[in-house]
Scaffold this motif. Sequence first.
Motif, PDB file in Angstrom:
ATOM      1  N   ASP A   5       1.932  31.561 -63.275  1.00  0.00           N
ATOM      2  CA  ASP A   5       2.476  30.943 -62.072  1.00  0.00           C
ATOM      3  C   ASP A   5       3.019  29.561 -62.429  1.00  0.00           C
ATOM      4  O   ASP A   5       2.332  28.779 -63.100  1.00  0.00           O
ATOM      5  CB  ASP A   5       1.367  30.825 -61.021  1.00  0.00           C
ATOM      6  N   PRO A   6       4.227  29.202 -62.013  1.00  0.00           N
ATOM      7  CA  PRO A   6       4.804  27.888 -62.355  1.00  0.00           C
ATOM      8  C   PRO A   6       3.908  26.718 -61.968  1.00  0.00           C
ATOM      9  O   PRO A   6       3.937  25.667 -62.629  1.00  0.00           O
ATOM     10  CB  PRO A   6       6.118  27.864 -61.585  1.00  0.00           C
ATOM     11  N   LEU A   7       3.093  26.876 -60.899  1.00  0.00           N
ATOM     12  CA  LEU A   7       2.215  25.789 -60.497  1.00  0.00           C
ATOM     13  C   LEU A   7       1.151  25.524 -61.548  1.00  0.00           C
ATOM     14  O   LEU A   7       0.751  24.375 -61.748  1.00  0.00           O
ATOM     15  CB  LEU A   7       1.556  26.122 -59.146  1.00  0.00           C
ATOM     16  N   ILE A   8       0.694  26.563 -62.223  1.00  0.00           N
ATOM     17  CA  ILE A   8      -0.290  26.383 -63.290  1.00  0.00           C
ATOM     18  C   ILE A   8       0.322  25.574 -64.434  1.00  0.00           C
ATOM     19  O   ILE A   8      -0.280  24.618 -64.942  1.00  0.00           O
ATOM     20  CB  ILE A   8      -0.785  27.745 -63.818  1.00  0.00           C
ATOM     21  N   VAL A   9       1.525  25.927 -64.832  1.00  0.00           N
ATOM     22  CA  VAL A   9       2.190  25.212 -65.914  1.00  0.00           C
ATOM     23  C   VAL A   9       2.450  23.766 -65.509  1.00  0.00           C
ATOM     24  O   VAL A   9       2.252  22.838 -66.299  1.00  0.00           O
ATOM     25  CB  VAL A   9       3.512  25.917 -66.284  1.00  0.00           C
ATOM     26  N   GLU A  10       2.866  23.572 -64.254  1.00  0.00           N
ATOM     27  CA  GLU A  10       3.100  22.206 -63.776  1.00  0.00           C
ATOM     28  C   GLU A  10       1.806  21.404 -63.755  1.00  0.00           C
ATOM     29  O   GLU A  10       1.781  20.228 -64.133  1.00  0.00           O
ATOM     30  CB  GLU A  10       3.715  22.250 -62.370  1.00  0.00           C
ATOM     31  N   ARG A  11       0.718  22.027 -63.323  1.00  0.00           N
ATOM     32  CA  ARG A  11      -0.578  21.337 -63.268  1.00  0.00           C
ATOM     33  C   ARG A  11      -1.024  20.919 -64.673  1.00  0.00           C
ATOM     34  O   ARG A  11      -1.540  19.811 -64.866  1.00  0.00           O
ATOM     35  CB  ARG A  11      -1.621  22.260 -62.629  1.00  0.00           C
TER      36      ARG A  11
END
Length: 769
Positions: free
Chosen positions: A192-198
């Motif tokens: 999920d892009p949010l995981i990578v962003e986090r």
Amino acid sequence: MNPVQGSNHEMGNEHTNLYTSSVEDDARVIQWPDERLIHQLHINNQYHNQENKVFKVDRLREKLHRPEWRELLADLNAYGEQAVSEPMPPLTFNLFRQFSKTGNRKSYERVYFDRRGRLAAVSLLALDDNSPDVLHVLEEMLWAVCDEYTWCLPAHLGTGEAEQVEAHIDLFAAETVHMLAEIATLHGQHLDPLIVERIGMEAERRIFTPLYREQRAYHWQTADHNWSAVCGGCCGMAALLLVKDEAVLRESTWQTIHCMEAFLSGYGEDGGCAEGIGYWVYGFGYFIYYAEMLLDYSEGALNLLTDSKAAAIAAFPLRIHLSEGTYVNYSDSAEQEEIPSGLLSRLAARFGLQMELPLRVPRLTDDPCRRWAHLLRNVMWSDPAVVGHGRGEAAVQASRGVIFHQLGWMVAKSALQRLDEREETDHPRSGSKWVQAACSFKGGHNDEPHNHLDLGQVIIHCGGENILCDPGAGLYTQAYFAPGREQLFHISSSGHNVPLIEGCEQSPGREAEAKVLEFRLAEDGSEMQAILDLTRAYPDAVSLQQYTRHLCWRAGTNDAGIHKFGFIGMNEIINADVDVAALRIIDRFEWDMKTGADAVKFSADERYAVPSPVVERWISRICPVVKEEGLVQWQASRANMYMTYDAVQWEAQVESVHAVDHDEMPVTFYRTSLIWKGTEETVTKYENGRGTEKLELSKPLKSLKPKNTETPDHLKLLGKKESRNHGDAVYPAGVETDEAGNSVPLEIVCQVDFIVEPHIGETEVSPRE
């Protein structure tokens, strides 16, 4: 892991051709890049990451299913199944506080490393199974690690208050950001892009901003031990993978190269690692990991691997490997060390090393810290040709030795033949097998990284087992790195093969050092000799004038070993048809009659008060048997070791010492003490700069002048009214003086002979397999 802050003599008539090893003068030396060069470089990390130039996901997936990785894959599957079926164990407040309250590290670290291990296992397994369920578990684990109060260990945070946690970077915070960066790079297209962003946000907040943008100073940036390589290298690799700002990336590169320069400064040109083999794996491993990634990302412009010192460091495990995965383990290292197969394979390729070691691809669970960097590179780099090599050449490797000049370590290794008594006696050598025997001596000083008080320490090895051993690392607790740590068995000289003098153990500090008077090594490793002046290791022994340890190791035929050493009566014990190895140690203690001790002192572990001025100690994991006065035997799995000593002068006592090892497992050591009996026959006049034994020294030792004026109690017995002769020894009739009126030092000599006789064990190793 936390670093601590802190003349030839012949034993026979036949001369042996000896040499002293040295470092080549014309070796290539690295040209460390300056800031201008780094700022001119354009490191296109986005291209590398998008194209998977470094990791090659398809290649990783294929290698995991090769036969050589079968054991690793089974381990990952078992660990991964547990991770998928059970929630991540929490890092609770109670666990976090245990170190500051009780000094206990293990409770928190056990959970911390289990979390890292689960994440590592699932991350690799997800390469082969991109199902939604596996990816969901991976995302939850990544999110949980991002949620942690700190990525550091409590042991590295002082009291653990908030102001100490904020922007703090230790070994494991650095390892964590590197792990997250590589997992995000491997799986970025599926997460999920949010995981990578986090992951990027946490890396920026915890690591990149304080380190590269604010340029805060950290103690490890200039450390000359593993911290600089691990912390600098992990943060630097994470920056190469995650940082998009070119100015920050250049700052990261500049800083990390300086960290690596500081790390290498802790090594001499001999390539020896004072921290021991375990910390060689840790520090030099991360140096190599960063250097390889930097070489790729700079398109070959920044190469840290051309240094002559780096090549010498790369050879360190080969040089201290004794046999069958057992190593010289001074300092905080274990005898048996699982060296990452990927690291060794890459070193073999880069430096042209012949990896004559018993290697395999380690399992994730073989590493108590569950390190991602080792795991991934074991899969990426392990070469089956290297991993499958080793046992066939083990005895060839064993027939070598090395002197680490800067480090002060000496190692001699030989392959011995042994007789299978089941064979017909008409052909005494027809059933002989090969077994490796080795010996090591240690000099140095008592302010080394992960220092133990072990100047003059000796290890005797045969058949994959250290018979006369070093205890290695103890359990890491708050006390292990606190003032007074020298009282702990694993650290104190009471846990090493060195004497207690006037009730005093060795002292810590740089001034406590071994002065190497001579060291020589035969080209084939069959003989090694050394003379060490260890006086400065015992500053509290106030009446001690000088203490020297003379060592001579020989390995070969029985005739060379038994007759040339002159072991009286040993021919009745040792089989005449087998090879043997033998070590003679002569300790010479010179006393000043005018110097006195104020009080009776105790050993570091206070097991006994010592009215005798000298107690020799010998440490083993094998329980010895006192066969008779003057003879002690240790029975190892594939060798018998005998110790002979003068029972008229010395009394032998054996005691068991119960301890806990580095992995919190109970361990028992057996300490054999030789206690000087205190009779007048055991003290000789120091005459003409030499002792009275027949052993000839190529460099006569100098007479020393007295220190103080009072006669110590243990020398008062020498004040006899009559002198008498006893063989070659001359015993004094009182306090002697030289022509200038100075008192003549008196001497106690302890000669101990160790004889190693191989016998048939369960496993056989041939150098010609």
